[in-house]
Design a protein around this motif. Structure first.
Motif, PDB file in Angstrom:
ATOM      1  N   LYS A   1      -1.680   9.993 -19.857  1.00 20.47           N
ATOM      2  CA  LYS A   1      -1.541  10.849 -20.811  1.00 20.47           C
ATOM      3  C   LYS A   1      -2.273  12.089 -20.867  1.00 20.47           C
ATOM      4  O   LYS A   1      -1.911  13.033 -21.575  1.00 20.47           O
ATOM      5  N   SER A   2      -3.143  12.306 -19.841  1.00 17.50           N
ATOM      6  CA  SER A   2      -3.692  13.624 -19.790  1.00 17.50           C
ATOM      7  C   SER A   2      -3.096  14.573 -18.632  1.00 17.50           C
ATOM      8  O   SER A   2      -2.670  13.859 -17.647  1.00 17.50           O
ATOM      9  N   GLU A   3      -3.093  15.649 -18.988  1.00 17.86           N
ATOM     10  CA  GLU A   3      -2.590  16.770 -17.952  1.00 17.86           C
ATOM     11  C   GLU A   3      -3.117  16.791 -16.637  1.00 17.86           C
ATOM     12  O   GLU A   3      -2.828  17.178 -15.597  1.00 17.86           O
ATOM     13  N   LYS A   4      -4.426  16.513 -16.862  1.00 20.30           N
ATOM     14  CA  LYS A   4      -5.320  16.583 -15.471  1.00 20.30           C
ATOM     15  C   LYS A   4      -4.690  15.536 -14.577  1.00 20.30           C
ATOM     16  O   LYS A   4      -4.952  15.917 -13.379  1.00 20.30           O
ATOM     17  N   VAL A   5      -4.705  14.473 -14.827  1.00 18.50           N
ATOM     18  CA  VAL A   5      -4.217  13.407 -14.013  1.00 18.50           C
ATOM     19  C   VAL A   5      -2.743  13.606 -13.548  1.00 18.50           C
ATOM     20  O   VAL A   5      -2.429  13.578 -12.259  1.00 18.50           O
ATOM     21  N   VAL A   6      -1.810  14.117 -14.222  1.00 21.89           N
ATOM     22  CA  VAL A   6      -0.444  14.250 -13.979  1.00 21.89           C
ATOM     23  C   VAL A   6      -0.540  15.438 -13.057  1.00 21.89           C
ATOM     24  O   VAL A   6       0.500  15.468 -12.198  1.00 21.89           O
ATOM     25  N   MET A   7      -0.799  16.573 -13.336  1.00 21.20           N
ATOM     26  CA  MET A   7      -1.005  17.914 -12.663  1.00 21.20           C
ATOM     27  C   MET A   7      -1.959  17.785 -11.347  1.00 21.20           C
ATOM     28  O   MET A   7      -2.101  18.972 -10.862  1.00 21.20           O
TER      29      MET A   7
ATOM     30  N   LEU B   1       0.912  -1.148   0.125  1.00 26.63           N
ATOM     31  CA  LEU B   1      -0.109   0.122   0.118  1.00 26.63           C
ATOM     32  C   LEU B   1       0.967   1.257  -0.019  1.00 26.63           C
ATOM     33  O   LEU B   1       0.665   2.365  -0.813  1.00 26.63           O
ATOM     34  N   SER B   2       1.833   1.323   0.987  1.00 22.90           N
ATOM     35  CA  SER B   2       2.745   2.452   0.999  1.00 22.90           C
ATOM     36  C   SER B   2       3.312   2.984  -0.026  1.00 22.90           C
ATOM     37  O   SER B   2       3.541   3.949  -0.816  1.00 22.90           O
ATOM     38  N   VAL B   3       3.830   1.512  -0.714  1.00 21.44           N
ATOM     39  CA  VAL B   3       4.731   1.761  -1.862  1.00 21.44           C
ATOM     40  C   VAL B   3       4.106   2.140  -3.165  1.00 21.44           C
ATOM     41  O   VAL B   3       4.496   3.186  -4.024  1.00 21.44           O
ATOM     42  N   ALA B   4       2.730   1.790  -3.319  1.00 21.14           N
ATOM     43  CA  ALA B   4       1.767   2.108  -4.295  1.00 21.14           C
ATOM     44  C   ALA B   4       1.547   3.723  -4.285  1.00 21.14           C
ATOM     45  O   ALA B   4       1.364   4.388  -5.249  1.00 21.14           O
ATOM     46  N   ILE B   5       1.187   4.083  -3.048  1.00 23.67           N
ATOM     47  CA  ILE B   5       0.977   5.648  -2.777  1.00 23.67           C
ATOM     48  C   ILE B   5       1.919   6.287  -3.182  1.00 23.67           C
ATOM     49  O   ILE B   5       2.050   7.425  -3.680  1.00 23.67           O
ATOM     50  N   ASP B   6       3.220   6.161  -2.625  1.00 21.96           N
ATOM     51  CA  ASP B   6       4.419   6.885  -2.653  1.00 21.96           C
ATOM     52  C   ASP B   6       4.682   7.031  -4.066  1.00 21.96           C
ATOM     53  O   ASP B   6       5.284   7.965  -4.794  1.00 21.96           O
ATOM     54  N   SER B   7       4.892   5.855  -4.880  1.00 19.01           N
ATOM     55  CA  SER B   7       5.308   5.678  -6.466  1.00 19.01           C
ATOM     56  C   SER B   7       3.994   6.472  -7.276  1.00 19.01           C
ATOM     57  O   SER B   7       4.267   6.806  -8.524  1.00 19.01           O
ATOM     58  N   SER B   8       2.907   6.870  -6.676  1.00 16.63           N
ATOM     59  CA  SER B   8       1.842   7.579  -7.478  1.00 16.63           C
ATOM     60  C   SER B   8       1.636   8.959  -7.097  1.00 16.63           C
ATOM     61  O   SER B   8       2.316  10.218  -7.756  1.00 16.63           O
ATOM     62  N   ALA B   9       0.971   9.091  -5.994  1.00 18.77           N
ATOM     63  CA  ALA B   9       0.863  10.664  -5.713  1.00 18.77           C
ATOM     64  C   ALA B   9       1.843  11.200  -5.079  1.00 18.77           C
ATOM     65  O   ALA B   9       2.010  12.534  -4.932  1.00 18.77           O
ATOM     66  N   GLY B  10       2.733  10.371  -4.286  1.00 24.19           N
ATOM     67  CA  GLY B  10       3.996  10.961  -3.790  1.00 24.19           C
ATOM     68  C   GLY B  10       4.934  11.514  -4.600  1.00 24.19           C
ATOM     69  O   GLY B  10       5.518  12.477  -4.536  1.00 24.19           O
ATOM     70  N   GLU B  11       5.370  10.695  -5.690  1.00 25.85           N
ATOM     71  CA  GLU B  11       6.237  11.299  -6.959  1.00 25.85           C
ATOM     72  C   GLU B  11       5.487  12.290  -7.737  1.00 25.85           C
ATOM     73  O   GLU B  11       6.223  13.345  -8.233  1.00 25.85           O
TER      74      GLU B  11
ATOM     75  N   THR C   1      -6.602  10.971  -7.110  1.00 24.80           N
ATOM     76  CA  THR C   1      -6.762  11.952  -5.978  1.00 24.80           C
ATOM     77  C   THR C   1      -5.703  12.912  -6.332  1.00 24.80           C
ATOM     78  O   THR C   1      -4.917  13.080  -7.296  1.00 24.80           O
ATOM     79  N   LYS C   2      -5.926  14.097  -5.483  1.00 25.01           N
ATOM     80  CA  LYS C   2      -5.235  15.591  -5.681  1.00 25.01           C
ATOM     81  C   LYS C   2      -4.125  15.623  -4.970  1.00 25.01           C
ATOM     82  O   LYS C   2      -3.232  16.518  -5.153  1.00 25.01           O
ATOM     83  N   SER C   3      -3.694  15.029  -3.937  1.00 25.42           N
ATOM     84  CA  SER C   3      -2.843  15.187  -3.008  1.00 25.42           C
ATOM     85  C   SER C   3      -2.432  13.790  -2.257  1.00 25.42           C
ATOM     86  O   SER C   3      -3.139  12.877  -2.588  1.00 25.42           O
ATOM     87  N   PHE C   4      -1.130  13.826  -1.801  1.00 23.36           N
ATOM     88  CA  PHE C   4      -0.547  12.621  -1.243  1.00 23.36           C
ATOM     89  C   PHE C   4      -1.329  12.292   0.168  1.00 23.36           C
ATOM     90  O   PHE C   4      -1.773  11.005   0.440  1.00 23.36           O
ATOM     91  N   LYS C   5      -1.702  13.163   0.886  1.00 18.72           N
ATOM     92  CA  LYS C   5      -2.645  12.969   1.884  1.00 18.72           C
ATOM     93  C   LYS C   5      -4.049  12.361   1.639  1.00 18.72           C
ATOM     94  O   LYS C   5      -4.622  11.577   2.386  1.00 18.72           O
TER      95      LYS C   5
END
Length: 396
Positions: A387-393, A204-214, A304-308
């Motif tokens: 590929k969408s900026e909405k998800v990346v940003m 769980l923590s690895v998945a969150i950190d490598s997505s929202a964390g990065e 999600t929009k943030s790590f928290k």
């Protein structure tokens, strides 16, 4: 040309996977926290099993404040034979505990006279019946008193020339066809649940950190600027998180096989052995779940929009492997389609494995295939979303 493209893709994927592994194993403390459930679960199984066996089988001393014990010596002896002792015999270190429970049995002074006359005798048992700690001792007192009362009734009938077998015209003989490993369902139910939870919680923590964390650290944006496809990026993150999940499952299997050895199952006539072949089948069954769990966590975390926010939202997914097996265990007639669904199918197969039922490989193949198909669909959908900026940003 085709081989060179394939080689290049494999080299890029290998580089991405190594990068994700470095990120995952960099913080040793976070990794230990992620695997803590897998380490503590076998200890929990051992402790709960010991407590349950002690309550179900062992008969520790129960100390009762007898009032009028001198009027019924045979009854007191019967109680003592069932480890129901007088309060005066309580050890000094347990005196405060039994003083607080304060279980009192009042025997009337006319006990001997009424017994000789064949009259019914009322004994008064006083205790706080709402206290959970008092309920098992009270139940044992009731059972012992009922057995003593029946023995006296049978003797009275024999003295009057009545065959006591007339009181039981029908006798039911139960024949348990379950295998020895199935008699100890406590460990199997807990182990099956913990294995599912480990698949979801360990990575769980690895998945969150490598997505929202990065994404918050702007690493994701830099990664997407490189000449690699989003599919390779998602696959690398999936492999990294799933690897930690598999490690968690392996730890539970290994440590449970060791910890159960400290539980005396012979007290309930049961055996439990997690041999290499059974462990291999369980691991084969749970591998798709590890990838499925990581895929779900990555997919939700990127929305999600943030790590928290990712921590709170993705954390809700942990309830799935606990809720579904619980609902299935409450169902008497299970629909056939449940065998095909992820988690539901695996939990029912694990239940059958510990019951000693012959393994249905078609069910294993079906539920694993459906799980893999859903995982692939999530990965492809996530690769497209990146590929969408909405998800990346984090604009959506």
């Amino acid at each position: 040309m085709m081989m060179s493209n394939l080689t290049r893709d494999l080299i890029q994927l290998k580089a991405l996977v190594l990068k994700e592994y470095r990120e995952a194993f960099r913080d040793k403390r976070a990794l230990m926290v992620a695997l803590m459930m897998a380490i503590l679960a076998p200890i929990g199984i051992m402790m709960i099993s010991k407590i349950m066996i002690e309550k179900l089988v062992d008969e520790p001393p129960v100390y009762v404040k007898f009032s009028g014990a001198e009027y019924a010596p045979q009854l007191i002896k019967h109680f003592a034979d069932n480890n129901l002792l007088a309060f005066v015999d309580v050890p000094a270190d347990e005196k405060s505990t039994w003083q607080q429970r304060s279980i009192t049995l009042n025997i009337p002074a006319n006990y001997a006279a009424d017994m000789a006359a064949g009259k019914p005798i009322q004994l008064h048992l006083q205790a706080d019946f709402t206290d959970k700690a008092v309920q098992p001792p009270v139940r044992r007192i009731n059972n012992a008193l009922r057995a003593f009362s029946l023995s006296i009734g049978y003797k009275r009938l024999l003295l009057r020339g009545v065959d006591i077998r007339l009181l039981n015209p029908l006798e039911l003989v139960e024949q348990d066809t379950a295998k020895p490993d199935a008699t100890f369902m406590l460990i199997s139910m807990m182990l099956g649940l913990y294995l599912m939870l480990a698949a979801f919680m360990s990575g769980l923590s690895v998945a969150i950190d490598s997505s929202a964390g990065e994404r918050e650290r702007n690493v994701l944006e830099m990664l997407l600027c490189q000449p690699v496809s989003t599919l390779k990026i998602v696959l690398a993150k999936l492999i990294s998180a799933s690897t930690i999940s598999v490690i968690g499952v392996l730890l539970i299997l290994l440590l449970t096989s060791v910890s159960v050895g400290f539980v005396d199952l012979t007290k309930i006539g049961a055996t439990f052995s997690l041999d290499l072949s059974t462990a291999a089948i369980l691991l084969l069954l749970l591998l798709p779940i590890c990838f499925f769990a990581s895929a779900c966590q990555l997919f939700v975390a990127f929305q999600t929009k943030s790590f928290k926010e990712a921590q709170s939202t993705v954390g809700m997914l942990i309830g799935i492997p606990a809720f579904i097996p619980f609902v299935i265990s409450m169902m008497d007639d299970r629909p056939q389609w449940l065998n095909w669904l992820p988690i539901a199918g695996q939990s029912m197969i694990i239940e059958k494995i510990f019951k000693g039922v012959e393994l249905d490989w078609l069910a294993v193949f079906t539920t694993s295939s459906v799980t893999i198909v859903i995982t692939v669909a999530l990965i492809l959908a996530l690769a497209k979303k990146l590929k969408s900026e909405k998800v990346v940003m984090a604009l959506s």
